[in-house]
Write a protein that holds these residues in place. Structure first.
Motif, PDB file in Angstrom:
ATOM      1  N   ALA A  13      27.810  29.273  89.706  1.00 47.99           N
ATOM      2  CA  ALA A  13      28.960  30.157  90.028  1.00 47.99           C
ATOM      3  C   ALA A  13      28.570  31.753  90.086  1.00 47.99           C
ATOM      4  O   ALA A  13      29.538  32.633  90.122  1.00 47.99           O
ATOM      5  CB  ALA A  13      30.077  30.298  88.847  1.00 47.99           C
ATOM      6  N   GLY A  14      27.364  31.935  90.361  1.00 51.63           N
ATOM      7  CA  GLY A  14      26.833  33.207  90.482  1.00 51.63           C
ATOM      8  C   GLY A  14      27.042  33.943  91.707  1.00 51.63           C
ATOM      9  O   GLY A  14      26.960  35.169  91.964  1.00 51.63           O
ATOM     10  N   ILE A  32      37.255  30.458  81.964  1.00 48.78           N
ATOM     11  CA  ILE A  32      36.253  30.107  82.868  1.00 48.78           C
ATOM     12  C   ILE A  32      34.733  30.313  82.305  1.00 48.78           C
ATOM     13  O   ILE A  32      34.506  31.371  81.541  1.00 48.78           O
ATOM     14  CB  ILE A  32      36.296  31.092  84.142  1.00 48.78           C
ATOM     15  N   VAL A  33      34.128  29.212  82.529  1.00 50.49           N
ATOM     16  CA  VAL A  33      32.769  29.137  81.916  1.00 50.49           C
ATOM     17  C   VAL A  33      31.669  29.247  83.133  1.00 50.49           C
ATOM     18  O   VAL A  33      31.964  28.242  84.018  1.00 50.49           O
ATOM     19  CB  VAL A  33      32.552  27.703  81.171  1.00 50.49           C
ATOM     20  N   VAL A  34      31.110  30.302  83.345  1.00 50.70           N
ATOM     21  CA  VAL A  34      30.324  30.360  84.512  1.00 50.70           C
ATOM     22  C   VAL A  34      28.931  29.808  84.019  1.00 50.70           C
ATOM     23  O   VAL A  34      28.425  30.397  83.141  1.00 50.70           O
ATOM     24  CB  VAL A  34      30.214  31.861  84.766  1.00 50.70           C
ATOM     25  N   ALA A  35      28.504  28.714  84.706  1.00 44.93           N
ATOM     26  CA  ALA A  35      27.216  28.175  84.546  1.00 44.93           C
ATOM     27  C   ALA A  35      26.270  28.495  85.610  1.00 44.93           C
ATOM     28  O   ALA A  35      26.549  27.966  86.724  1.00 44.93           O
ATOM     29  CB  ALA A  35      27.499  26.607  84.520  1.00 44.93           C
ATOM     30  N   GLU A  36      25.225  29.101  85.472  1.00 45.28           N
ATOM     31  CA  GLU A  36      24.535  29.595  86.473  1.00 45.28           C
ATOM     32  C   GLU A  36      23.060  29.892  85.902  1.00 45.28           C
ATOM     33  O   GLU A  36      23.025  30.430  84.565  1.00 45.28           O
ATOM     34  CB  GLU A  36      24.996  30.953  87.113  1.00 45.28           C
ATOM     35  N   ALA A  41      23.280  37.262  88.166  1.00 45.98           N
ATOM     36  CA  ALA A  41      24.405  36.940  88.960  1.00 45.98           C
ATOM     37  C   ALA A  41      25.652  36.174  88.233  1.00 45.98           C
ATOM     38  O   ALA A  41      26.966  36.593  88.484  1.00 45.98           O
ATOM     39  CB  ALA A  41      23.905  35.901  90.225  1.00 45.98           C
ATOM     40  N   GLY A  42      25.051  35.510  87.309  1.00 46.24           N
ATOM     41  CA  GLY A  42      26.152  34.748  86.303  1.00 46.24           C
ATOM     42  C   GLY A  42      27.063  35.805  85.736  1.00 46.24           C
ATOM     43  O   GLY A  42      28.353  35.677  85.582  1.00 46.24           O
ATOM     44  N   LYS A  43      26.332  36.783  84.986  1.00 47.35           N
ATOM     45  CA  LYS A  43      27.024  37.845  84.473  1.00 47.35           C
ATOM     46  C   LYS A  43      27.904  38.581  85.299  1.00 47.35           C
ATOM     47  O   LYS A  43      29.029  39.411  84.754  1.00 47.35           O
ATOM     48  CB  LYS A  43      26.069  38.421  83.687  1.00 47.35           C
ATOM     49  N   ALA A  44      27.445  38.767  86.395  1.00 50.00           N
ATOM     50  CA  ALA A  44      28.429  39.463  87.346  1.00 50.00           C
ATOM     51  C   ALA A  44      29.694  39.116  87.615  1.00 50.00           C
ATOM     52  O   ALA A  44      30.827  39.664  87.564  1.00 50.00           O
ATOM     53  CB  ALA A  44      27.329  39.846  88.660  1.00 50.00           C
ATOM     54  N   THR A  45      29.564  37.571  87.834  1.00 52.72           N
ATOM     55  CA  THR A  45      30.760  36.843  88.203  1.00 52.72           C
ATOM     56  C   THR A  45      31.737  37.138  86.770  1.00 52.72           C
ATOM     57  O   THR A  45      32.988  37.304  87.018  1.00 52.72           O
ATOM     58  CB  THR A  45      30.435  35.403  88.077  1.00 52.72           C
ATOM     59  N   VAL A  46      31.198  37.052  85.421  1.00 53.64           N
ATOM     60  CA  VAL A  46      32.096  37.032  84.374  1.00 53.64           C
ATOM     61  C   VAL A  46      32.521  38.308  84.270  1.00 53.64           C
ATOM     62  O   VAL A  46      34.007  38.705  84.201  1.00 53.64           O
ATOM     63  CB  VAL A  46      31.301  36.894  83.046  1.00 53.64           C
TER      64      VAL A  46
END
Length: 249
Positions: A13-14, A32-36, A41-46
């Motif tokens: 999800a990044g 939402i759990v962003v698994a990346e 990139a993952g933290k940016a989605t969060v």
């Protein structure tokens, strides 16, 4: 559609399709759990989800590693109490000549795309079956499961495997009220959409190239509890390209 009482895991999800899917569920009120595996990139989605008032967390996850998947599921349940929806989006490709594709190349693609899908579904389903209304899984396959360009053997095999895995999981998990479907995108532009040529759009019967948001809306549809009569299906999302006969003149 509202998902205010749902917890959703999105792998990969990044960026690209995964980020758009995560954002769409965030807009719909889900947790939402962003698994990346790419931490930045993952933290940016969060961050983007939370900017819009959404509820999200990042879990560093490499789906090639079974222990990462087990940790992802454990962390999700510890934080949000349950798992309702899994979007298996993480994937890689290797487009190399059949004469140059190595065993390591093959294993990396299959372990990420196919084995990773299975392990995420297996571990998430162990928690979903505890829910009164079960859960829903969407696997992101590809139209390359059904048609090919040259030098795509590993990717095509992995996506064809995902298509078959989907209907097998749908039957095996039906007793636990877990629905499993796949989406097979065609050309989904994750880069500069404005830079596409007119011919890129015109060759599609739908008269445009796809966007990540198109896949996100399909995910919302397939996981909406009101659509619980749909399971074991592979939803082709390609602007009509797999229905078009193409000849060279």
């Amino acid at each position: 559609m509202t998902f205010t009482d749902k917890t959703v895991i999105v792998t990969g999800a990044g960026s690209g399709i995964g980020a758009a899917v995560a954002a769409a569920y965030g807009d719909a009120g889900a947790k939402i759990v962003v698994a990346e595996k790419d931490v930045k990139a993952g933290k940016a989605t969060v961050t983007e989800i939370e900017k819009k008032g959404g509820n999200s967390m990042f879990v560093e996850t490499d789906v090639r590693r079974p222990e990462d998947i087990e940790h992802l599921v454990m962390k999700t349940v510890e934080t949000y109490g349950k798992i309702d929806i899994l979007i298996n989006n993480a994937g890689v490709s290797r487009f190399k000549s059949i004469y140059e594709l190595t065993v390591d190349d093959w294993d990396d693609v299959l372990n990420t795309n196919l084995r990773g899908n299975f392990l995420c579904a297996q571990q998430a389903a162990k928690k979903m079956r505890d829910n009164p209304d079960g859960g829903a899984i969407v696997n992101i396959a590809s139209t390359r499961a059904f048609m090919s360009e040259a030098d795509s053997e590993a990717y095509a095999a992995s996506k064809g495997g995902i298509s078959a895995l989907t209907h097998a999981l749908a039957i095996s998990l039906s007793k636990d009220r877990i629905r499993v479907n796949a989406i097979s995108p065609g050309w989904i532009e994750t880069g500069d959409y404005g830079g596409l040529r007119s011919i890129d759009h015109a060759q599609h019967p739908a008269k445009r190239v796809g966007k990540p948001e198109d896949v996100a809306r399909a995910c919302l549809f397939l996981t909406d509890p009101r659509n619980d009569f749909v399971t074991g299906e592979n939803f082709i999302l390609d602007g009509g390209m797999t229905r078009k006969m193409i000849y060279e003149h």
